[in-house]
Design an enzyme around this catalytic site. Structure first.
Site, mmCIF file in Angstrom:
data_model
loop_
_atom_site.group_PDB
_atom_site.id
_atom_site.type_symbol
_atom_site.label_atom_id
_atom_site.label_comp_id
_atom_site.label_asym_id
_atom_site.label_seq_id
_atom_site.Cartn_x
_atom_site.Cartn_y
_atom_site.Cartn_z
ATOM 1 N N GLU A 1 -13.241 -1.775 11.744
ATOM 2 C CA GLU A 1 -13.150 -1.037 10.712
ATOM 3 C C GLU A 1 -14.342 -1.272 9.631
ATOM 4 O O GLU A 1 -14.759 -0.509 8.935
ATOM 5 C CB GLU A 1 -11.702 -1.262 9.843
ATOM 6 C CG GLU A 1 -11.689 -0.397 8.483
ATOM 7 C CD GLU A 1 -10.482 -0.466 8.010
ATOM 8 O OE1 GLU A 1 -9.319 -1.056 8.568
ATOM 9 O OE2 GLU A 1 -10.140 -0.081 6.930
ATOM 10 N N ASP B 1 -8.746 -8.454 3.326
ATOM 11 C CA ASP B 1 -8.678 -7.341 4.221
ATOM 12 C C ASP B 1 -9.895 -7.401 5.383
ATOM 13 O O ASP B 1 -10.458 -6.349 5.301
ATOM 14 C CB ASP B 1 -8.540 -6.183 3.570
ATOM 15 C CG ASP B 1 -7.846 -4.855 4.374
ATOM 16 O OD1 ASP B 1 -7.605 -5.127 5.597
ATOM 17 O OD2 ASP B 1 -7.809 -4.179 3.769
ATOM 18 N N GLU C 1 0.877 -1.250 0.002
ATOM 19 C CA GLU C 1 -0.051 0.155 0.067
ATOM 20 C C GLU C 1 0.762 1.195 -0.292
ATOM 21 O O GLU C 1 0.691 2.337 0.748
ATOM 22 C CB GLU C 1 -1.059 0.103 1.019
ATOM 23 C CG GLU C 1 -1.943 -1.018 1.072
ATOM 24 C CD GLU C 1 -3.220 -0.897 2.311
ATOM 25 O OE1 GLU C 1 -2.768 -0.440 3.331
ATOM 26 O OE2 GLU C 1 -4.529 -1.332 1.847
HETATM 27 C C1 BDP Z 1 -6.768 -1.788 5.797
HETATM 28 C C2 BDP Z 1 -6.804 -0.251 6.478
HETATM 29 C C3 BDP Z 1 -5.694 0.554 6.301
HETATM 30 C C4 BDP Z 1 -4.447 -0.303 6.850
HETATM 31 C C5 BDP Z 1 -4.233 -1.656 6.229
HETATM 32 C C6 BDP Z 1 -3.005 -2.501 6.886
HETATM 33 O O1 BDP Z 1 -7.772 0.287 5.976
HETATM 34 O O2 BDP Z 1 -5.958 1.904 6.997
HETATM 35 O O3 BDP Z 1 -3.275 0.669 6.804
HETATM 36 O O4 BDP Z 1 -5.443 -2.164 6.418
HETATM 37 O O5 BDP Z 1 -3.385 -3.365 7.564
HETATM 38 O O6 BDP Z 1 -7.846 -2.460 6.022
HETATM 39 O O7 BDP Z 1 -1.895 -2.144 6.635
#
Ligand code: BDP
Length: 681
Positions: A367, A339, A266
């Site tokens: 979340e 996720d 990411e």
């Molecule tokens: C996602 C979240 C994000 C996190 C990412 C992670 O939206 O904010 O940074 O996971 O786990 O679900 O690194």
């Protein structure tokens, strides 16, 4: 006089339900009976904590003498202990402390104590805080960070210390023994000398409760903080920089736990920026912490915009690296392949890495499960994942056993949970979200525990007590426990049933529906359409052998079972299949009607939760009753939004009527979409 007496009686009855703000968590003070504590060994910090807890909370025979004894008993593993009615034996002082908490919990919840041996499933049981140095919390729904604060990072107040101590105590009481105190999307300054001073202050407060401090680090820190030209893990200057930084940390925090790393994921920098592998990156850091006894937890949460199926990528990248990691590296794997969705099948990486230590990562903060507005007890979700059979080494190779060292020998074992804690008075925003912090600790200690037992304990500790009404068990405990146990499935029903996933609103920070969301230049795998693939031909992601073939990442018989829509469990149907709207389900319904029924059921379940809670009023203090009642009301509205939005949205493709026994939509799709698209503050 008589009237006055009655008045006093009334007052004392009322005070048994005095307002509670939830700050005490499951550790509400009890009137303690006198107790004598006889401990072997020197009076260390941990023993002092254990002694104090016993004296503050003893519910056993008044004047009893409790023996805390260190032993070399080989049946005791890690910080495990042997428990008797007035004795705790353990191999470590932390074990004695955990034994004390267990003893007090048994007393308060009315569970017997025989000569029990209780060993933890995992050596390391950690919270991951996604807290930023400016005090904000990524995906936090309970206020600002308890560790960091804008502008005043370096001033540690007595209030800070009190909070940290309460926090450490709560962790220790459920066996959590580590905390990563900053976000995986790590700011480089966390490793600066100034911030490390604060890290030391935090570690000093957590230590007497056996909670080790860890840091998440940014892979490019040598460049951003150290001024080097590269962060290439094979560059000698980079290696030296990390070694120096690690030494500096250990000088301040001699029992520092180690590093957590989100790399090449990411947009975060990582070894791949330099043509190196995850193993190269992890090993370089592992070598830096090794002389000090530290660990590296390297996350497997990786995916790139070019991959045809995001669900496959972590497996594809990490399986070839099996056996290439140092033995003080643990690969940290999210429970599912995408996720933290309300329901995912287990990640196929569990049971695939055989020569590498692997740890599960769960998300405690909600979340994707309604933030701290919706009531979701997450133990059933984690129990489902831990109990999933990977079939790696024959039947019974559950995720739990593939991660706790039972199936593969692992040098280190661990479990992590993304924390839901903030500065809110009740710590977690929703009073019932406390149960998820509690449940995470309990499951990390014992990965075979059942959700019902965890809910039972938590409710007794959090809402029960010696002053509870005589019919508290039947009128409060039983129905509210059932509510908790049903709560996660209700959310799956009204948001993403039958294997749907990732169709939440992006503008509202993943709260509420958003299957339409697809801004022009957005990368496809960040839009819900990529996941639901709804069109006139049907709905769902084809991950079968004729599709992305993600099914083949699972061992047999799962690959074959998932590949065929008639044998694939309904819960994962649209995860693995793109099916026509009139596909005949096992129930005999068409897929469309079944989808409608699930959305409707979710709404009805929340309405039922509201009734259960309303009836619980006489058994709960007014303050917590009102807050939870209010939140359930909001959740009820959210459930209807989800149902209306998804049914009306998907109906554009199915062109089939909503069955008459499903509550008709009360919202208009255009209005929901317009409202969702409106930019938020
Ligand atoms: C996602 C979240 C994000 C996190 C990412 C992670 O939206 O904010 O940074 O996971 O786990 O679900 O690194």
């Amino acid at each position: 006089m008589k009237r006055f007496f009655l008045f006093l009686l009334f007052l004392s009855a009322a005070s048994s339900l005095r307002a509670e703000d939830g700050h005490q968590l499951w550790l509400r003070p009890q009137r303690a009976a006198p107790v004598k504590v006889v401990a072997t060994g020197k009076n260390s910090l941990l023993l002092a904590t254990a002694r104090q807890e016993l004296q503050q909370g003893w519910q056993g025979k008044p004047g009893a003498s409790v023996a805390l004894t260190l032993t070399k008993d080989k049946t005791i593993k890690y910080d495990g202990f042997r428990l008797g009615p007035t004795s705790v034996q353990a191999a470590t002082e932390a074990g004695l402390l955990y034994g004390v908490y267990e003893l007090l919990r048994r007393q308060q919840t009315g569970q017997p104590v025989q000569n029990d041996l209780l060993n933890p499933s995992y050596e390391h049981r950690l919270l991951n805080h996604w807290d930023n140095p400016d005090g904000s919390v990524e995906r936090g729904y309970a206020g600002q960070s308890i560790f960091w604060r804008k502008d005043s990072a370096l001033v540690t107040t007595s209030q800070d210390k009190t909070r940290w101590q309460e926090y450490a105590r709560a962790n220790a009481s459920v066996g959590i023994n580590g905390a990563v105190i900053n976000n995986v999307n790590a700011a480089p300054q966390i490793l600066s000398a100034e911030y490390l001073t604060r890290v030391k202050a935090i570690a000093d407060v957590l230590r007497p409760y056996g909670v080790k401090t860890y840091l998440a680090v940014k892979f490019s820190s040598p460049v951003l903080l150290g001024g080097l030209k590269t962060a290439d893990p094979l560059d000698p200057a980079v290696v030296k920089w990390w070694q120096g930084k690690t030494k500096e940390i250990y000088r301040l925090v001699p029992d520092f736990g180690g590093f957590l790393v989100k790399a090449s994921s990411e947009g975060q920098p990582g070894p791949q920026d330099y043509g190196r592998t995850h193993a190269d990156g992890a090993n370089m850091l592992a070598d830096a912490v090794r002389p000090h006894g530290g660990l590296v937890m390297w996350r497997a949460f990786v995916y790139s915009p070019n991959d045809k199926d995001r669900a496959k990528q972590a497996y594809n990248e990490f399986v070839p690296l099996d056996g290439k990691f140092r033995d003080n590296v643990i690969v940290q794997v999210k429970n599912g392949p995408i996720d933290f969705q309300p329901r995912e099948p287990f990640s196929p990486l569990f049971g695939a890495l055989k020569k590498t230590s692997v740890m599960p990562e769960f998300q405690i903060t909600q979340e994707y499960l309604g933030h701290s507005i919706d009531l979701a007890f997450l133990a059933p979700m984690w129990e489902e994942c831990l109990g999933s059979d990977t079939h790696q080494a024959g039947p019974g190779s559950t995720v739990a056993r593939c991660t706790d060292g039972s199936v593969y020998p692992q040098k280190h074992t661990a479990m992590a949970g993304v924390a839901n804690v903030g500065l809110d008075t009740n710590w977690t925003g929703h009073d019932f979200a406390q149960a998820n912090w509690y449940a995470f600790g309990r499951l990390a200690w014992n990965n075979q525990l059942k959700s019902a037992q965890i809910a039972d304990e938590w409710l007794k500790l959090t809402f029960g007590g010696p002053t509870a009404a005589a019919d508290w068990n039947t009128q409060f405990l039983t129905p509210v426990k059932q509510l908790m146990l049903d709560s996660r499935e209700a959310i799956v029903n009204y948001s993403m049933p039958l294997g749907l996933h990732h169709i939440m609103s992006a503008t509202r920070e993943h709260y509420g529906p958003g299957p339409w969301w697809a801004p022009p230049k957005m990368r496809a795998d960040w839009t819900p359409r990529y996941y639901h693939q709804a069109d006139s031909a049907g709905v769902g992601f084809n991950r079968t052998k004729t599709g992305s073939d993600a099914v083949s990442q699972y061992h047999e018989p799962l690959a074959t079972q998932f590949n065929d829509p008639t044998t694939c469990p309904d819960e994962y149907l649209l995860w693995f299949h793109h099916l026509p709207w009139d596909f005949k389900m096992k129930s005999g319904n068409t897929l469309w009607n079944e989808l409608c029924a699930h959305y409707d059921k979710g709404v009805q379940q929340v309405r039922q939760f509201q009734k259960v809670w309303d009836k619980a009023q006489p058994y709960v203090d007014a303050e917590r009753f009102a807050v939870v009642q209010h939140k359930l009301r909001s959740q009820s509205g959210n459930a209807v939004q989800w149902k209306d939005a998804c049914l009306l949205y998907f109906q554009q493709f199915s062109r089939m009527p909503i069955p008459a026994d499903v509550e008709p939509p009360m919202n208009n799709l255009d209005a929901i979409i317009a409202n969702d698209m409106r930019p938020r503050r």
